[in-house]
Scaffold this active site. Structure first.
Site, short mmCIF file in Angstrom:
data_model
loop_
_atom_site.label_atom_id
_atom_site.label_comp_id
_atom_site.label_asym_id
_atom_site.label_seq_id
_atom_site.Cartn_x
_atom_site.Cartn_y
_atom_site.Cartn_z
N GLU A 71 0.90 -1.08 -0.07
CA GLU A 71 0.11 -0.02 -0.05
C GLU A 71 0.91 1.01 -0.06
O GLU A 71 0.69 2.34 -0.50
CB GLU A 71 -0.88 0.07 1.10
CG GLU A 71 -2.15 -0.85 1.12
CD GLU A 71 -2.92 -0.77 -0.21
OE1 GLU A 71 -3.31 0.52 -0.37
OE2 GLU A 71 -3.23 -1.45 -0.73
N SER A 114 19.88 -8.31 -7.82
CA SER A 114 18.85 -8.26 -8.87
C SER A 114 18.98 -9.35 -9.97
O SER A 114 18.10 -9.97 -10.40
CB SER A 114 18.41 -6.95 -9.59
OG SER A 114 18.39 -5.93 -8.56
N HIS A 153 3.65 -10.05 -9.43
CA HIS A 153 5.16 -10.27 -9.30
C HIS A 153 5.70 -9.21 -8.59
O HIS A 153 6.54 -9.62 -7.72
CB HIS A 153 5.75 -10.21 -10.90
CG HIS A 153 7.28 -9.99 -10.88
ND1 HIS A 153 8.11 -11.10 -10.47
CD2 HIS A 153 8.07 -9.09 -11.34
CE1 HIS A 153 9.28 -10.57 -10.40
NE2 HIS A 153 9.15 -9.32 -10.98
N SER A 154 5.37 -7.82 -8.88
CA SER A 154 5.85 -6.65 -7.82
C SER A 154 4.88 -5.78 -8.14
O SER A 154 3.77 -5.90 -8.86
CB SER A 154 7.22 -6.30 -8.38
OG SER A 154 7.10 -5.76 -9.53
#
Lengths: 361, 400
Positions: free
Chosen positions: B77, B163, B292-293
């Site tokens: 959020e 990453s 996923h993100s």
């Protein structure tokens, strides 16, 4: 008047371009002669002996004694736990080496040629170079990547590229390029001891060359500082920067009273030595065998323009390899790599601007 | 007809030969079965083989799973509100990270992919520490250098998240090799998703670990999706577990939404890895409930009712709660108390993190190398002078 005297001196000297055999490698108190190969081998041996965390990995480094015999005898001396023959996966063994370094071991990873390092470049850059920064100092990577770099002889495009400029553009890496046996010993020892990841660019054609070394160089504690260039020959007419095999070319052409700087360290670049020399000679030629665009010479030129602009009497000139993938045919290959004559002509241009530069694309 | 007493010698060993030409089928008749201990509703399967969990551990596991769930919701959020730039959740995979962490010791080294903050949570990373990293403030152990969720903590033996996908696998083999050389009674655990197993590094990492006999557990979270790529487009094998044998690695398939099964499998794997000095492969089947993100909207490539089904009917947190409650180790009252308390702590942590200063200018140049080189010192000096001379051109919240 001075110009004529200079012209005569230089004119005479140009006739005296000595052949490779009787090269002027005059170091005053030289006792023993060792090849670059022996220098690298002894450096690895001594560092492995001094620190049990140092270990070697690479293709053919163990049983085969090294593709270029640089690691000869080390498997026998230190055993398979410290000299690892790896399967054929540069990405794989580089990742493993980086992981081992993350946890505190000190791997020396050999690439059979730096051309193959491209398969592992993600690990070199994203896993090794950037980790200390991204983890805010929690992950240190004391790894050395070494192997032959640049052109050899008749090996074609995929075995001849020079990677100095690529690796040197990346913060977090240190990039070294030795020329002679003293450089090879001192810089490799420094690289292994350094807590940061180091890319160590050797040259296949120099492995078999012998150079005289002093007792100090042969001592096991010998080490050269990273980031310092060496003035191989003092001069006053023009500064010529070179590294690795090109330094050999430079010293061969005993003619122009050039100040020859052997860079030794591509990153960090010894800008102060280069600039001090240019402030003395007022002219600069950079020499490298790699591709010209975005090359080492471009960086040196920018550095000199930034710091010593008012000292320059002539534009900086870059001598680099031809802007083509390396051809195989011997005659074409010879034309794709800087030759002594190219450098002599460039020096002349820098000194007189008598031979106008051809328009370049 | 096979003449069993006749065999042929080749590099790699003796093999018996056959004159009947037959190809090994591309798939076996039945898929490798999946180890589970709890039914979908949380009832313990009778007569099953599992590692007992103490009450203390079970309660901590459940509380952590709830905390992780709430943390994910609140940080997600926060990203939507523009307060942090990025987030990714572990929704649906809470059992995997918490239960696997619970089965390990503090000395075991973790090389995460990015969907395992539960492991850090188990090891004691506080909500404030999570928030600080997401906001990139001066309390962040990463000194504000990385995107949110790229946690790293040396003291918790949790390697900083990187990453590029699957690079942690050969690195894990390398670290396990270091542990082996040091004779440590510890192992490495490296996590990877189903998609990551397509990378070349998966092959190199597993192959090497097997050859080097390194004590590493490769834990694959097969959650069915790699962003929008479904597993049917990712590989044609029976999942990941069958790949273990190709490398000579002992492997198991486990129900990733069953916390007790994950706990048991990881405990057993750890013992084998350390005592037998070998790698182990664990494939945990699960489902990625979230997108996923925050850069993804998964309703664009999968059905909404599929997502809702897994979120409601196959929820690992609910399943474990049922078990913990049925045993009498957890109550509704504790549930309410926990949820309220965690929510409050998280909102506070975010407020504090948001107000905390960003890292100072000096941290822009440190840690590139072990010691700052002179060119960076010069750049820093130059930057300070410029900022001091033109303060209006620079953000006011950067301390010089």
């Amino acid at each position: 008047m001075l110009a004529i005297a200079r012209q005569r001196m230089l004119g005479q000297s140009f006739k005296k371009i000595l052949p490779a055999v009787s090269v002027l490698r005059s170091y005053s108190s030289a006792a023993k002669q060792i090849t670059v190969r022996e220098a690298l081998n002894s450096a690895l041996d001594e560092e492995m002996s001094a620190d049990p965390k140092v270990f070697l990995m690479g293709e053919e480094v163990g049983e085969y004694q090294g593709a270029y015999k640089i690691t000869k005898g080390l498997l026998e001396k230190y055993g398979p736990e410290r000299v690892l023959d790896t399967p054929i996966t540069e990405a794989g063994f580089t990742g493993i080496g980086v992981g081992a370094a993350y946890y505190g071991l000190k791997p020396v990873v050999e690439f059979m040629t730096f051309n193959f390092s491209m398969q592992a470049i993600d690990h070199i850059i994203n896993s090794a170079a950037k980790s200390n920064y991204m983890s805010a100092g929690q992950i240190s990577v004391p790894i050395v990547f070494r192997g032959p770099n640049g052109a050899a002889a008749g090996v074609g495009a995929q075995h001849s590229q020079c990677y100095a400029a690529w690796y040197a553009s990346c913060p977090g890496l240190k990039v070294l390029s030795p020329y002679n046996s003293e450089d090879a010993r001192g810089l490799l020892k420094a690289a292994i001891r350094d807590p940061d990841p180091v890319v160590f660019l050797e040259n296949e054609l120099l492995y078999g060359e012998s150079f005289p070394v002093s007792d100090e160089v042969l001592d096991s504690s010998f080490c050269l500082p990273i980031g310092k260039a060496k003035i191989e020959r003092e001069g006053k007419d023009v500064t010529i920067t070179a590294f690795s095999k090109m330094a050999a070319e430079m010293l061969e052409k005993d003619g122009i009273y050039a100040e020859v700087i052997n860079l030794r360290s591509i990153r960090p670049l010894d800008r102060s030595t280069i600039n001090a020399s240019v402030r003395k000679t007022n002219r600069l030629i950079t020499v490298e065998e790699g591709f010209p665009q975005h090359g080492v010479g471009a960086e040196i030129c920018a550095s000199v323009v930034e710091e010593s602009f008012s000292y320059l009497d002539a534009p900086v000139e870059r001598i680099a390899g031809a802007d083509v993938p390396m051809p195989y045919a011997a005659n074409l290959e010879r034309m794709a790599v800087p030759q002594v004559e190219d450098i002599v002509r460039a020096a002349k241009r820098a000194c007189y601007r008598s031979v106008p530069l051809a328009a370049t694309a | 007809m096979t003449l069993a007493w006749q065999s042929v010698d080749f590099p790699g060993g003796k093999v018996s030969y056959t004159s009947e030409m037959s190809f090994i089928s591309e798939s076996s008749q039945t898929r490798v079965p999946c180890y589970r201990v709890l039914e979908d509703d949380g009832d313990l399967i009778s007569d099953c083989d599992f590692q007992q969990v103490s009450k203390e551990d079970a309660v901590k596991m459940y509380s952590n799973m709830v905390t992780l769930q709430i943390m994910d919701n609140i940080f997600y959020e926060a990203q939507r509100q523009g307060r942090i730039s990025f987030y990714l959740t572990s929704a649906g995979e809470e059992a995997i990270s918490i239960a696997s962490a619970a089965a390990l010791s503090e000395q075991d080294i973790i090389l995460p992919q990015y969907r395992e903050p539960g492991v850090l949570l188990w090891r004691g990373f506080t909500l404030q520490e999570f928030a600080d990293q997401c906001f990139g403030n001066k309390a962040d152990y990463g000194k504000g250098r990385q995107m949110p969720i790229h946690y790293g903590s040396k003291k918790h033996n949790f390697f900083t998240i990187s990453s590029p996908i699957a690079t942690q696998l050969p690195q894990a083999a390398g670290i396990a090799y270091s542990l082996k050389m040091d004779n440590k009674k510890a192992c490495v655990v490296s996590y990877i998703g189903d998609g990551g197993t397509s990378e070349g590094d998966f092959h190199a990492g597993l192959n090497f670990a097997a050859v080097m006999e390194a004590p590493v557990i490769f834990f694959c979270r097969n959650n069915g999706w790699a962003i929008s790529t479904n597993v049917s487009e990712q590989f044609r094998s029976d999942g990941i577990v069958v790949k273990g044998r190709a490398y000579g690695i002992r492997s198991i398939r486990v129900d990733g939404n069953d916390a007790l099964a994950v706990y048991s499998a990881v405990s057993a794997a750890r013992e084998m890895a350390i005592n037998e000095q070998r790698p182990i492969l664990i494939e945990a089947l699960t489902y990625r409930v979230g997108h996923h993100s925050t850069s993804d909207d998964s309703t664009k490539y999968r059905q909404l009712d599929e997502i809702v089904y897994w979120k409601k009917a196959r929820n690992p947190v609910n399943r474990f709660r049922n078990w913990v409650q049925n045993i009498g180790w957890w109550s509704e009252q504790q549930e309410t108390q926990l949820r309220n308390s965690v929510r409050k702590q998280l909102l506070e942590a975010i407020q504090v993190a948001e107000k905390t200063e960003k890292p100072p200018l000096s941290e822009l140049f440190t840690d590139v190398y072990d010691h700052p080189p002179s060119n960076l010192e010069e750049q820093e000096k130059h930057l300070r002078e410029t900022v001091t001379r033109h303060p209006k051109d620079y953000p006011s919240d950067i301390s010089v």
